[in-house]
Design an enzyme around this catalytic site. Sequence first.
Site, PDB file in Angstrom:
ATOM      1  N   HIS A  64       0.878  -1.185   0.000  1.00 34.27           N
ATOM      2  CA  HIS A  64       0.000   0.000   0.000  1.00 34.27           C
ATOM      3  C   HIS A  64       0.913   1.232   0.000  1.00 34.27           C
ATOM      4  O   HIS A  64       1.984   1.203   0.621  1.00 34.27           O
ATOM      5  CB  HIS A  64      -0.820   0.079   1.307  1.00 34.27           C
ATOM      6  CG  HIS A  64      -2.120  -0.659   1.316  1.00 34.27           C
ATOM      7  ND1 HIS A  64      -2.567  -1.320   2.432  1.00 34.27           N
ATOM      8  CD2 HIS A  64      -3.089  -0.798   0.380  1.00 34.27           C
ATOM      9  CE1 HIS A  64      -3.754  -1.858   2.183  1.00 34.27           C
ATOM     10  NE2 HIS A  64      -4.086  -1.566   0.941  1.00 34.27           N
ATOM     11  N   CYS A  92      -2.480   2.804   9.093  1.00 33.33           N
ATOM     12  CA  CYS A  92      -3.575   1.923   8.618  1.00 33.33           C
ATOM     13  C   CYS A  92      -4.716   1.841   9.607  1.00 33.33           C
ATOM     14  O   CYS A  92      -5.811   1.417   9.235  1.00 33.33           O
ATOM     15  CB  CYS A  92      -3.103   0.486   8.472  1.00 33.33           C
ATOM     16  SG  CYS A  92      -1.577   0.200   7.713  1.00 33.33           S
TER      17      CYS A  92
HETATM   18  N1  ARG Z   1      -3.996  -7.385   6.844  1.00 30.07           N
HETATM   19  C1  ARG Z   1      -4.417  -6.177   6.209  1.00 30.07           C
HETATM   20  C2  ARG Z   1      -4.437  -6.387   4.693  1.00 30.07           C
HETATM   21  O1  ARG Z   1      -3.593  -7.070   4.184  1.00 30.07           O
HETATM   22  C3  ARG Z   1      -3.513  -5.035   6.577  1.00 30.07           C
HETATM   23  C4  ARG Z   1      -3.935  -3.715   6.009  1.00 30.07           C
HETATM   24  C5  ARG Z   1      -3.007  -2.605   6.369  1.00 30.07           C
HETATM   25  N2  ARG Z   1      -3.490  -1.369   5.899  1.00 30.07           N
HETATM   26  C6  ARG Z   1      -2.773  -0.419   5.289  1.00 30.07           C
HETATM   27  N3  ARG Z   1      -3.353   0.700   5.005  1.00 30.07           N
HETATM   28  N4  ARG Z   1      -1.512  -0.587   4.955  1.00 30.07           N
HETATM   29  O2  ARG Z   1      -5.268  -5.887   3.998  1.00 30.07           O
END
Ligand code: ARG
Length: 297
Positions: A195, A291
């Site tokens: 991300h 997040c």
């Molecule tokens: N386990 C979650 C996923 O893989 C973690 C999300 C983390 N969020 C972020 N904005 N980086 O979707």
Amino acid sequence: MIYQTVADLNFRLSELPSLPYPLRVLMASPEHFDVTYVINAHMKGNIGEVNTDRTKKDWHAIQIAYRQCGIIVDEIPGIAGLPDMVFCANQTLPFLSADGTQKGVILSKMFAPQRADEVHYFRQHFEKRGYAIISDLAAGDLEFEGMGDALWHSGKRLLWGGYGFRTDKSVYDLISEKLDVPVILLDLEDPEFYHLDTCMCILDDDTVLIYPDAFTDEGQKLIRHFFPVVIEAPEIEARTLFACNAHCPDRKHVLIQRGCTQTNTLLRQHGFEVIELFTDEFLKSGGSVFCMKLMSW
Ligand code: ARG
């Protein structure tokens, strides 16, 4: 209005309309947080490894830190069977209309089917708060993960759009059109930085914290074009401690996972105050401070 190279740019930051700084964050309560499946590289080996006593304590400490910074914290209850709902940066992208009168959210279309049902609860939450709901993306085939990948520039109507793992590049055409904003695209290529918020943290109007190697050369050039000050997190802190998943809610304090020693030194040298937090249990799922909250107006 979609820009991929510095050569494409036909505007200056100073010409863009301003965007008020958001003063609220939304957090999703962690009682159902767990690692029960693997949808990113960080989750591997962590199924069943989450210490649930620690998650509640550590999540509350984040709330307290926001309140100390003068930020209003809204809450949405976590839902059983949705163990990633606590990562509430991902289900929506909040926005303000260009004239500043209407608040809204673009609903995400989650990449992993395991997370698809989360979006509905955020829709309900924002409907109750009177936000306009844009559901075109959620109803389509292209994936988009909200403020995991789409980041507002500090104080300006300009969007940074990460793509490659969770978000399809072409969703930004629709977002740019619906919100009437330019979007700078950033190609993500390293699966541990899946991300945009894992490798880029906009600290204030002039300063950004990044892990440079998560970006292409062109991506780095775009970042350096718009930010006079670029703080670079060292690889080990970016990869294992999510140093760039920090959050600066007030252009002064930086909420960051504990132990990012070198990053913290750099932040302090640039005048920021560091608030270290434990997000160790959430790191097992591939997320940290940024997040776990959603900024809104
Ligand atoms: N386990 C979650 C996923 O893989 C973690 C999300 C983390 N969020 C972020 N904005 N980086 O979707």
